[in-house]
Design a protein around this motif. Structure first.
Motif, PDB file in Angstrom:
ATOM      1  N   LEU A  14     121.069  18.573  83.785  1.00  0.00           N
ATOM      2  CA  LEU A  14     121.237  18.490  82.337  1.00  0.00           C
ATOM      3  C   LEU A  14     120.327  17.406  81.753  1.00  0.00           C
ATOM      4  O   LEU A  14     119.726  17.589  80.692  1.00  0.00           O
ATOM      5  N   ILE A  15     120.180  16.304  82.422  1.00  0.00           N
ATOM      6  CA  ILE A  15     119.317  15.214  81.952  1.00  0.00           C
ATOM      7  C   ILE A  15     117.866  15.677  81.868  1.00  0.00           C
ATOM      8  O   ILE A  15     117.164  15.390  80.892  1.00  0.00           O
ATOM      9  N   GLU A  16     117.400  16.395  82.874  1.00  0.00           N
ATOM     10  CA  GLU A  16     116.020  16.895  82.856  1.00  0.00           C
ATOM     11  C   GLU A  16     115.803  17.852  81.691  1.00  0.00           C
ATOM     12  O   GLU A  16     114.768  17.803  81.020  1.00  0.00           O
ATOM     13  N   MET A  17     116.759  18.702  81.428  1.00  0.00           N
ATOM     14  CA  MET A  17     116.636  19.639  80.315  1.00  0.00           C
ATOM     15  C   MET A  17     116.608  18.890  78.979  1.00  0.00           C
ATOM     16  O   MET A  17     115.841  19.229  78.078  1.00  0.00           O
ATOM     17  N   LEU A  22     113.680  16.835  74.242  1.00  0.00           N
ATOM     18  CA  LEU A  22     113.273  15.685  73.455  1.00  0.00           C
ATOM     19  C   LEU A  22     111.756  15.658  73.282  1.00  0.00           C
ATOM     20  O   LEU A  22     111.252  15.428  72.178  1.00  0.00           O
ATOM     21  N   ILE A  23     111.038  15.898  74.340  1.00  0.00           N
ATOM     22  CA  ILE A  23     109.569  15.914  74.270  1.00  0.00           C
ATOM     23  C   ILE A  23     109.086  17.017  73.335  1.00  0.00           C
ATOM     24  O   ILE A  23     108.201  16.800  72.500  1.00  0.00           O
TER      25      ILE A  23
END
Length: 104
Positions: A14-17, A22-23
């Motif tokens: 979830l953090i990677e997604m 965000l980017i």
């Protein structure tokens, strides 16, 4: 043992997604305002090209009919469309320092 190995599947966390989203959001915030500015510049360039077309059509009309051309006469004769007349007028509204060669 085989069942345990199948259960461990590599996937995005979830953090990677969230980092990827965000980017992408930051990139959109940077580029969208520039695109709207470019759209106006392209419209102005297009209107400048239409001015040349209208002036050429006016010269042709004057040569064929031996009378002074106006936007109304050019539109009525079919030499110009309503969109071209509108673009011609828009160009001179945004550039009041330039002089018209074809009268309305």
């Amino acid at each position: 043992m085989k069942k345990v190995q199948k259960a461990t599947v590599k996937a995005f966390t979830l953090i990677e997604m969230l980092v990827v989203l965000l980017i992408i959001s930051v990139l959109l915030l940077l580029f969208v305002p520039n695109l709207s500015k470019q759209k106006e510049a392209v419209k102005q360039t297009g209107n400048a090209a239409v001015v040349k077309v209208v002036e050429s059509q006016a010269e042709l009309y004057e040569l064929q009919h031996k009378e002074e051309a106006s936007l109304a006469k050019l539109r009525d004769s079919g030499a110009l469309t309503d969109e071209q007349v509108k673009a011609y007028n828009d160009y001179y509204e945004k550039n009041p320092n330039k002089s018209r060669t074809v009268n309305p």
